[in-house]
Motif scaffolding. Sequence first.
Motif, PDB file in Angstrom:
ATOM      1  N   LEU A  82       0.326  -0.914  -0.071  1.00  0.00           N
ATOM      2  CA  LEU A  82       0.341   0.236  -0.147  1.00  0.00           C
ATOM      3  C   LEU A  82       1.118   1.633   0.043  1.00  0.00           C
ATOM      4  O   LEU A  82       0.508   2.100  -0.457  1.00  0.00           O
ATOM      5  N   ASN A  83       1.369   1.065   1.233  1.00  0.00           N
ATOM      6  CA  ASN A  83       3.093   2.549   1.045  1.00  0.00           C
ATOM      7  C   ASN A  83       3.854   2.456  -0.824  1.00  0.00           C
ATOM      8  O   ASN A  83       3.742   3.910  -0.755  1.00  0.00           O
ATOM      9  N   ASP A  84       3.426   1.675  -1.716  1.00  0.00           N
ATOM     10  CA  ASP A  84       4.757   1.682  -2.878  1.00  0.00           C
ATOM     11  C   ASP A  84       3.534   1.918  -3.221  1.00  0.00           C
ATOM     12  O   ASP A  84       4.055   2.623  -4.600  1.00  0.00           O
ATOM     13  N   VAL A  85       2.255   1.453  -3.115  1.00  0.00           N
ATOM     14  CA  VAL A  85       1.221   2.561  -4.462  1.00  0.00           C
ATOM     15  C   VAL A  85       0.768   4.098  -4.128  1.00  0.00           C
ATOM     16  O   VAL A  85       1.404   5.167  -5.327  1.00  0.00           O
ATOM     17  N   VAL A  86       0.907   4.415  -2.531  1.00  0.00           N
ATOM     18  CA  VAL A  86       1.869   5.742  -2.343  1.00  0.00           C
ATOM     19  C   VAL A  86       2.124   6.773  -3.160  1.00  0.00           C
ATOM     20  O   VAL A  86       2.245   7.640  -4.054  1.00  0.00           O
ATOM     21  N   LYS A  87       3.332   6.462  -3.315  1.00  0.00           N
ATOM     22  CA  LYS A  87       5.089   6.869  -3.681  1.00  0.00           C
ATOM     23  C   LYS A  87       4.468   6.888  -5.482  1.00  0.00           C
ATOM     24  O   LYS A  87       5.299   7.351  -5.888  1.00  0.00           O
ATOM     25  N   THR A  88       4.650   5.392  -5.810  1.00  0.00           N
ATOM     26  CA  THR A  88       4.342   5.409  -7.235  1.00  0.00           C
ATOM     27  C   THR A  88       3.618   6.502  -7.813  1.00  0.00           C
ATOM     28  O   THR A  88       3.884   7.812  -8.632  1.00  0.00           O
ATOM     29  N   THR A  89       2.341   6.619  -6.379  1.00  0.00           N
ATOM     30  CA  THR A  89       1.553   7.612  -7.434  1.00  0.00           C
ATOM     31  C   THR A  89       1.669   9.305  -6.928  1.00  0.00           C
ATOM     32  O   THR A  89       1.787  10.026  -8.134  1.00  0.00           O
ATOM     33  N   TRP A  90       2.420   9.179  -6.010  1.00  0.00           N
ATOM     34  CA  TRP A  90       3.338  10.744  -6.365  1.00  0.00           C
ATOM     35  C   TRP A  90       4.002  10.978  -7.342  1.00  0.00           C
ATOM     36  O   TRP A  90       3.496  12.348  -7.997  1.00  0.00           O
ATOM     37  N   ALA A  91       4.740   9.954  -7.734  1.00  0.00           N
ATOM     38  CA  ALA A  91       5.913  10.556  -9.291  1.00  0.00           C
ATOM     39  C   ALA A  91       5.368  10.325  -9.790  1.00  0.00           C
ATOM     40  O   ALA A  91       6.161  11.047 -11.380  1.00  0.00           O
ATOM     41  N   GLU A  92       4.007  10.173 -10.106  1.00  0.00           N
ATOM     42  CA  GLU A  92       2.825  10.009 -11.537  1.00  0.00           C
ATOM     43  C   GLU A  92       1.946  11.785 -11.477  1.00  0.00           C
ATOM     44  O   GLU A  92       1.777  11.638 -12.736  1.00  0.00           O
ATOM     45  N   VAL A  93       1.424  12.531 -11.043  1.00  0.00           N
ATOM     46  CA  VAL A  93       0.950  13.531 -10.515  1.00  0.00           C
ATOM     47  C   VAL A  93       1.259  14.659 -10.689  1.00  0.00           C
ATOM     48  O   VAL A  93       3.159  14.524 -10.743  1.00  0.00           O
ATOM     49  N   ASP A  94       0.631  15.706 -10.969  1.00  0.00           N
ATOM     50  CA  ASP A  94       1.203  17.088 -11.687  1.00  0.00           C
ATOM     51  C   ASP A  94       0.783  17.792 -10.173  1.00  0.00           C
ATOM     52  O   ASP A  94       1.518  19.086 -10.079  1.00  0.00           O
ATOM     53  N   VAL A  95       0.265  17.687  -9.107  1.00  0.00           N
ATOM     54  CA  VAL A  95       0.259  18.018  -8.132  1.00  0.00           C
ATOM     55  C   VAL A  95      -0.109  17.249  -6.836  1.00  0.00           C
ATOM     56  O   VAL A  95      -0.803  16.063  -6.920  1.00  0.00           O
ATOM     57  N   ILE A  96      -0.016  17.626  -5.391  1.00  0.00           N
ATOM     58  CA  ILE A  96       0.242  16.517  -5.096  1.00  0.00           C
ATOM     59  C   ILE A  96      -0.578  17.332  -3.390  1.00  0.00           C
ATOM     60  O   ILE A  96       0.072  18.543  -3.416  1.00  0.00           O
ATOM     61  N   ALA A  97      -1.526  16.872  -2.965  1.00  0.00           N
ATOM     62  CA  ALA A  97      -2.461  17.913  -1.532  1.00  0.00           C
ATOM     63  C   ALA A  97      -2.903  16.470  -0.738  1.00  0.00           C
ATOM     64  O   ALA A  97      -2.917  15.454  -0.514  1.00  0.00           O
ATOM     65  N   ILE A  98      -2.172  17.576  -0.141  1.00  0.00           N
ATOM     66  CA  ILE A  98      -1.418  16.493   1.896  1.00  0.00           C
ATOM     67  C   ILE A  98      -3.078  17.312   2.622  1.00  0.00           C
ATOM     68  O   ILE A  98      -3.160  17.800   3.036  1.00  0.00           O
ATOM     69  N   CYS A  99      -3.603  15.986   3.322  1.00  0.00           N
ATOM     70  CA  CYS A  99      -4.094  16.124   3.964  1.00  0.00           C
ATOM     71  C   CYS A  99      -3.866  16.482   5.623  1.00  0.00           C
ATOM     72  O   CYS A  99      -3.327  14.996   5.514  1.00  0.00           O
ATOM     73  N   LEU A 100      -3.998  16.729   6.136  1.00  0.00           N
ATOM     74  CA  LEU A 100      -3.732  17.285   7.407  1.00  0.00           C
ATOM     75  C   LEU A 100      -5.269  17.881   8.389  1.00  0.00           C
ATOM     76  O   LEU A 100      -5.381  18.707   8.625  1.00  0.00           O
ATOM     77  N   PRO A 101      -5.763  16.434   9.057  1.00  0.00           N
ATOM     78  CA  PRO A 101      -7.303  16.630  10.062  1.00  0.00           C
ATOM     79  C   PRO A 101      -6.576  18.169  10.904  1.00  0.00           C
ATOM     80  O   PRO A 101      -5.818  17.479  11.370  1.00  0.00           O
ATOM     81  N   SER A 102      -8.103  18.741  10.552  1.00  0.00           N
ATOM     82  CA  SER A 102      -7.624  20.291  11.923  1.00  0.00           C
ATOM     83  C   SER A 102      -8.468  19.260  13.070  1.00  0.00           C
ATOM     84  O   SER A 102      -8.126  20.095  14.018  1.00  0.00           O
ATOM     85  N   ASN A 103      -8.415  18.467  13.475  1.00  0.00           N
ATOM     86  CA  ASN A 103      -9.160  18.242  14.589  1.00  0.00           C
ATOM     87  C   ASN A 103      -8.521  17.032  15.012  1.00  0.00           C
ATOM     88  O   ASN A 103      -8.662  16.371  17.285  1.00  0.00           O
ATOM     89  N   GLU A 104      -7.075  17.341  15.271  1.00  0.00           N
ATOM     90  CA  GLU A 104      -6.104  16.091  15.558  1.00  0.00           C
ATOM     91  C   GLU A 104      -4.990  16.978  15.740  1.00  0.00           C
ATOM     92  O   GLU A 104      -4.189  16.966  14.483  1.00  0.00           O
ATOM     93  N   ARG A 105      -4.216  16.640  16.523  1.00  0.00           N
ATOM     94  CA  ARG A 105      -2.645  17.392  16.353  1.00  0.00           C
ATOM     95  C   ARG A 105      -1.842  16.687  15.708  1.00  0.00           C
ATOM     96  O   ARG A 105      -1.320  15.173  15.412  1.00  0.00           O
ATOM     97  N   ILE A 106      -0.967  17.673  14.828  1.00  0.00           N
ATOM     98  CA  ILE A 106       0.169  16.813  14.132  1.00  0.00           C
ATOM     99  C   ILE A 106       1.336  16.239  15.163  1.00  0.00           C
ATOM    100  O   ILE A 106       1.429  16.582  16.023  1.00  0.00           O
ATOM    101  N   GLY A 107       0.988  15.283  13.950  1.00  0.00           N
ATOM    102  CA  GLY A 107       2.384  14.278  14.763  1.00  0.00           C
ATOM    103  C   GLY A 107       3.301  13.293  13.699  1.00  0.00           C
ATOM    104  O   GLY A 107       3.640  14.104  13.057  1.00  0.00           O
ATOM    105  N   PRO A 108       3.926  12.968  14.746  1.00  0.00           N
ATOM    106  CA  PRO A 108       4.619  11.516  13.722  1.00  0.00           C
ATOM    107  C   PRO A 108       4.275  11.144  12.728  1.00  0.00           C
ATOM    108  O   PRO A 108       4.967  11.281  11.591  1.00  0.00           O
ATOM    109  N   GLY A 109       3.032  10.290  12.329  1.00  0.00           N
ATOM    110  CA  GLY A 109       3.324  10.749  11.198  1.00  0.00           C
ATOM    111  C   GLY A 109       2.738  10.742  10.368  1.00  0.00           C
ATOM    112  O   GLY A 109       3.302  11.229   8.974  1.00  0.00           O
ATOM    113  N   ASP A 110       2.040  12.699  10.862  1.00  0.00           N
ATOM    114  CA  ASP A 110       1.907  13.618   9.355  1.00  0.00           C
ATOM    115  C   ASP A 110       3.469  13.993   9.008  1.00  0.00           C
ATOM    116  O   ASP A 110       3.375  14.363   8.220  1.00  0.00           O
ATOM    117  N   ARG A 111       4.756  13.775  10.703  1.00  0.00           N
ATOM    118  CA  ARG A 111       6.293  14.210   9.670  1.00  0.00           C
ATOM    119  C   ARG A 111       6.467  14.135   9.134  1.00  0.00           C
ATOM    120  O   ARG A 111       7.742  13.981   8.400  1.00  0.00           O
TER     121      ARG A 111
END
Length: 312
Positions: A82-111
């Motif tokens: 599943l992680n490979d799917v994500v990183k392969t997709t990043w390399a092929e798109v024109d823009v990346i939109a990163i979703c950071l939920p407002s109701n949760e603190r930014i944590g190690p996973g986000d970083r």
Amino acid sequence: MSSTPESTPEFRSGFACFVGRPNAGKSTLTNALVGQKIVITSSKPQTTRHAVRGIVHRPDAQLILVDTPGLHKPRTLLGERLNDVVKTTWAEVDVIAICLPSNERIGPGDRFLVTEAAKVAKTPKIALATKSDLVGPDRMAEHLSEIAELGASVGIEWTAVIPVSATDGFQTELVADELVKQLPAGRPLYPDGDVTDEPEEILVGELIREAALEGVRDELPHSIAVTIDEMGLREDRPADKPLVDIYANIYLERDSQKGIIIGHKGARLREVGANARRQIEALLGTPVYLDLHVKIAKNWQTDAKHLRKLGF
């Protein structure tokens, strides 16, 4: 006065992907922008298991949204893929939109995610403060400040930072506008009216899995997979009374899990079937006969042979 070629904006077409850690609101936002449900959603983490394309048609652009699995620290072979799917997709798109939920603190996973995204240096990046309907103005201001600091810490200069709520539609059009700005000029890539390029059998299997996910224990969602054995119009039916027959299997990893999905005297499985059938009929626009069976593929998340059989 008629428009001159110089005054007519160029039509744009291209790909954008929503990324984020599990349960960051990516799938709900994809469905909101496309205008109908093409991606299953659930409160369970790691619901999305492959890249799903949703197509947004506009007078000025065709925006193809790629909803990806949540990037996470993998514990199984499935997680690695599943992680490979994500990183392969990043390399092929024109823009990346990163979703950071407002109701949760930014944590190690986000970083971790933003650090990885920064490695795709030439692709513009937009930060989306998702689930904005769940927080007040003070928390939102704090969250936006954290997003700015997070981008600066890894060398990302955000093209835009947008609070958004897919649930109530807050600023979803603004998100689409900002994504379109980053697309190259080009002709439409898909026929008008198409909302996804996913095969119907894949969408149907995902709707069955979504129904099976509801109400199960925390450890079970990762163990559920669905395959479609057979799907097609029943023969010898009048043209004005079509019926689609679907024969599907719900796979689990252990015999002990079967009782949870089947329930007392089959009540839970009947509920899953009824909920899935309603969603499938809405998708296909046709009455459906759905036949579900529960099978075991022992420890399939860590078995390469089982993963291939289940489509991963």
